[in-house]
Motif scaffolding. Structure first.
Motif, PDB file in Angstrom:
ATOM      1  N   ARG A 249       0.960  -0.988   0.053  1.00  0.00           N
ATOM      2  CA  ARG A 249      -0.087  -0.547   0.083  1.00  0.00           C
ATOM      3  C   ARG A 249       0.474   1.530   0.083  1.00  0.00           C
ATOM      4  N   ASP A 250       1.960   1.496  -1.026  1.00  0.00           N
ATOM      5  CA  ASP A 250       3.030   2.429  -0.720  1.00  0.00           C
ATOM      6  C   ASP A 250       2.630   3.526  -1.232  1.00  0.00           C
ATOM      7  N   GLY A 276       2.134   0.360   4.040  1.00  0.00           N
ATOM      8  CA  GLY A 276       2.210   1.672   3.741  1.00  0.00           C
ATOM      9  C   GLY A 276       4.015   2.341   3.363  1.00  0.00           C
TER      10      GLY A 276
END
Length: 297
Positions: A249-250, A276
């Motif tokens: 989810r970067d 993230g």
């Protein structure tokens, strides 16, 4: 920040070192002062080479080089942590990562890149920052650590990769390298987050936001020449152990970046579900696994 002392790399001015966890001002090869913090392992053990006996007296306040002179060598790995763009040595996420690594048995060196925190100079967004990392690695070795590993987040991830390629086999080289949330290539603008970063770096108004909003002083000059890219650095790192870590989810760099990095050379790849970007998104479980890998790779 005004410079102190003479040019060239020096170990920290002892007048700046405090008891326990040690704060120091290092000097890079291009004469930029870099603030750094050393924290001894919370589970430190040193082994003497000639007797095989152990000394566990490396708690805060003791000399980290004790037992590392003469025929003795410290068995404690020092982890040098390189933060992301707009970070600093005192950011909560950096301090949390240092704490977890220390709890996993590593001594930890954290520092602020040039243009960040109390360090001098201007940020070159990953170019000359390799000199900052090299100074921190050399300091860890001066403090008595025979084995030094580097871990970098985002911009710091690109720096540890380039440092491992450029300084391999030197006094400032690393024995293991981990890059977390690192870009594979320069000038990436494929996400809204990276378009905002480029605005901060390249526009006068953006650099003002960087200086006063993020306490990050950015060099207005562009790269000349363009530095070796992270993906170009990876093939030059072997046989040093290399780990690539990236979240699915970067919001800055999608998964083609870590896959490109891992595919460019000999590297282990961890794709983290639900994670993230960079040190702010690394939870304690991931940091513990990273600490174990860095101390044992």
């Amino acid at each position: 920040m005004s410079s102190e002392g003479e040019g060239g790399f020096h170990m920290a001015d002892v007048s700046l070192i405090t008891p326990g966890p040690r704060r120091a001002m290092l000097r890079t090869d291009d004469d930029v002062p870099i603030e750094a913090v050393y924290e001894p392992s919370r589970a430190a053990v040193t082994d003497t080479a000639d007797t095989g006996t152990a000394d566990t007296g490396t708690d805060a306040g003791t000399d980290p080089g004790a037992g590392a002179t003469g025929n003795a060598a410290t068995s404690v790995t020092a982890v040098v942590l390189a933060h992301g763009f707009t970070g600093s040595v005192d950011r909560p996420a950096v301090r949390r990562a240092a704490r977890v690594f220390a709890e996993r048995g590593a001594a930890v060196v954290t520092f602020s890149f040039r243009g960040h925190g109390r360090s001098g100079g201007l940020s070159t967004v990953g170019d000359r920052e390799v000199l900052d990392l090299a100074a921190a690695v050399r300091w860890a070795r001066e403090l008595g650590h025979a084995r030094v590993a580097t871990v970098g987040f985002s911009m710091g991830g690109s720096v540890v990769l380039r440092h491992a390629a450029l300084d391999r086999g030197t006094r400032g080289s690393a024995d293991a390298v981990a890059a977390v949330s690192a870009p594979a290539r320069w000038y990436y603008r494929g996400t809204a987050s990276m378009r905002r970063v480029h605005w901060v770096v390249t526009r006068p108004a953006g650099r003002l936001v960087g200086r006063y909003g993020f306490r990050t002083r950015i060099d207005r000059r562009g790269w000349d020449p363009v530095p070796l890219s992270p993906v170009e650095a990876v093939p030059l790192i072997a046989p040093t152990p290399l780990l690539i870590v990236h979240g699915d989810r970067d919001a800055y760099f999608p998964l083609d970046h870590p896959r490109m990095l891992a595919g460019a050379g000999e590297a282990e790849l961890w794709l983290e579900r639900g994670m993230g970007h960079a040190e702010n998104a690394a939870d304690d479980d991931l940091l513990a696994r990273l600490g174990d890998w860095l101390t044992r790779a």
